[in-house]
Design a protein around this motif. Structure first.
Motif, mmCIF file in Angstrom:
data_model
loop_
_atom_site.group_PDB
_atom_site.id
_atom_site.type_symbol
_atom_site.label_atom_id
_atom_site.label_comp_id
_atom_site.label_asym_id
_atom_site.label_seq_id
_atom_site.Cartn_x
_atom_site.Cartn_y
_atom_site.Cartn_z
ATOM 1 N N CYS A 156 -1.126 70.003 -21.234
ATOM 2 C CA CYS A 156 -1.436 70.109 -22.750
ATOM 3 C C CYS A 156 -2.604 69.590 -23.135
ATOM 4 N N GLY A 157 -3.364 68.911 -22.430
ATOM 5 C CA GLY A 157 -4.796 68.381 -22.730
ATOM 6 C C GLY A 157 -4.755 66.994 -23.164
ATOM 7 N N VAL A 158 -3.755 66.363 -23.527
ATOM 8 C CA VAL A 158 -3.352 64.934 -23.667
ATOM 9 C C VAL A 158 -4.140 64.161 -22.518
ATOM 10 N N GLN A 159 -4.946 63.182 -22.648
ATOM 11 C CA GLN A 159 -5.425 62.467 -21.510
ATOM 12 C C GLN A 159 -4.636 60.990 -21.711
ATOM 13 N N ILE A 160 -4.500 60.453 -20.302
ATOM 14 C CA ILE A 160 -3.861 59.069 -20.319
ATOM 15 C C ILE A 160 -4.858 58.220 -19.462
ATOM 16 N N LEU A 175 3.038 66.030 -19.445
ATOM 17 C CA LEU A 175 3.426 65.118 -20.391
ATOM 18 C C LEU A 175 4.814 64.711 -20.942
ATOM 19 N N ARG A 220 -5.930 64.161 -17.407
ATOM 20 C CA ARG A 220 -5.422 65.057 -18.441
ATOM 21 C C ARG A 220 -4.089 65.600 -17.947
ATOM 22 N N SER A 221 -3.577 65.769 -19.059
ATOM 23 C CA SER A 221 -2.069 66.463 -18.797
ATOM 24 C C SER A 221 -2.260 67.870 -19.068
#
Length: 347
Positions: free
Chosen positions: A66-70, A25, A63-64
């Protein structure tokens, strides 16, 4: 051009991002935020000078690590709509980091002479697609052996921030992504746009691609397990010098055995290699920090700045102050990073 002819408006710098599964990310964010901040005269987030798009063949969330999704856009525009396609890599243990359609899209881009960028471990993805043959890849020192294990016949550097080899740019990742993005801004938009982005990001200056990665362990260059043990031990003890007997002990060898191994593998004595590591660390601190020379001297194991200054000059041909002045005057100082050049081979 006559005064009656209209002035052709500047076309914005346009980057398409291809995010791998479990992408990094921070690498993506640094790249796109540098573009965003360079895109207008203030921090208004308009897309006056730069534009970007997240590309995907399927449109599903990505999903990155670290868990953040784009959320990407839908559909794949013609590659020629972009100045660059940036592949942002991530975790290396992910199977099929991009799908087959995106890989074909990248190959089409190269065929159509669109420049491609491998960010972080994006270089692995490009190499897996066969795009790095006869090109030099730049990776983080952390992934040096991973890359060579997978692509043993490829050219590789792991001491620079990024490398541009014809139509492909590869970047080690981390903060070097902002340096690369800023260099593209400068190239396509101009100095003021680059300056605007870096100032808002609180970055004092843009580093050149050939500058040395902040940490580049010599141990990454050697697969011999005993040599790596010794080099790691040396690298971990730059501030408090250790004896060569201690180095030999870390290898579970006698001192004589250790010396023979160093001469066979590196053509140098262990003491000379250790001295070089200390001096290379000192050079990085001189160029990349504003620390007083006495603090740098202590950090690399010298009791006073005068002894440190003499050894620095013997190694690099100039004093630490002169080197700092050159960088201040020129913005960047490139020095040969040959680890074994110009140092006395003493015990």
């Amino acid at each position: 051009m006559t005064s009656s002819e209209p002035i052709k408006p500047r076309q914005p710098l346009k980057v398409g991002f291809i995010l791998s599964k479990s992408f990094t990310l921070s690498a993506f964010a640094l790249f796109v935020d540098t573009l965003r901040l360079a895109s207008d005269d203030e921090d208004r987030s308009t897309r006056k000078n730069c534009d970007w798009q997240i590309l995907s063949a399927h449109g599903h969330f990505i999903r990155s690590s670290c868990g953040v999704q784009i959320a990407p856009g839908t559909g794949l525009p013609a590659p020629k709509e972009f100045d660059y396609l940036a592949v942002v890599g991530g975790l290396l243990n992910v199977e099929d980091p991009i799908d087959g359609e995106m890989e074909r899209y990248l190959k089409r881009a190269i065929t159509e002479k669109v420049k491609v960028i491998g960010v972080c471990t994006g270089s692995f993805i490009l190499a897996q697609a066969g795009l790095m043959k006869n090109r030099t890849a730049c990776v983080s020192w952390l992934h040096h052996h991973d890359y060579l294990d997978r692509f043993p016949d490829h050219r590789l550097v792991s001491n620079q921030l990024y490398v541009e080899d014809r139509d492909i740019i590869t970047c080690a990742g981390g903060s070097a992504v902002a340096d690369l993005a800023a260099s593209l801004v400068r190239r396509h938009i101009g100095n003021s746009a680059e300056k605007n982005a870096l100032q808002i990001l609180q970055i004092e200056r843009r580093r050149e691609g050939r500058e040395i990665q902040p940490r580049n362990p010599l141990s990454t260059e050697h697969k011999d397990s005993k040599m790596r043990l010794a080099l790691i031990f040396m690298e971990n003890n730059l501030d408090k010098p250790v004896s060569m007997d201690d180095v030999a002990k870390s290898m579970n060898l006698s001192r004589r055995q250790m010396e023979r191994l160093f001469h066979r593998r590196l053509k140098m004595s262990p003491g000379a290699v250790y001295a070089r590591l200390r001096m290379r660390r000192a050079r990085s601190l001189v160029l990349q920090t504003s620390k007083p020379l006495i603090d740098i001297a202590i950090e690399v194991g010298f009791a006073n700045s005068s002894h440190f200054g003499r050894r620095f000059r013997q190694t690099f041909g100039c004093t630490p102050n002169v080197l700092r002045s050159r960088q201040k005057d020129n913005g960047f100082v490139h020095l040969d990073d040959d680890l074994f050049a110009g140092i006395e081979q003493t015990q």
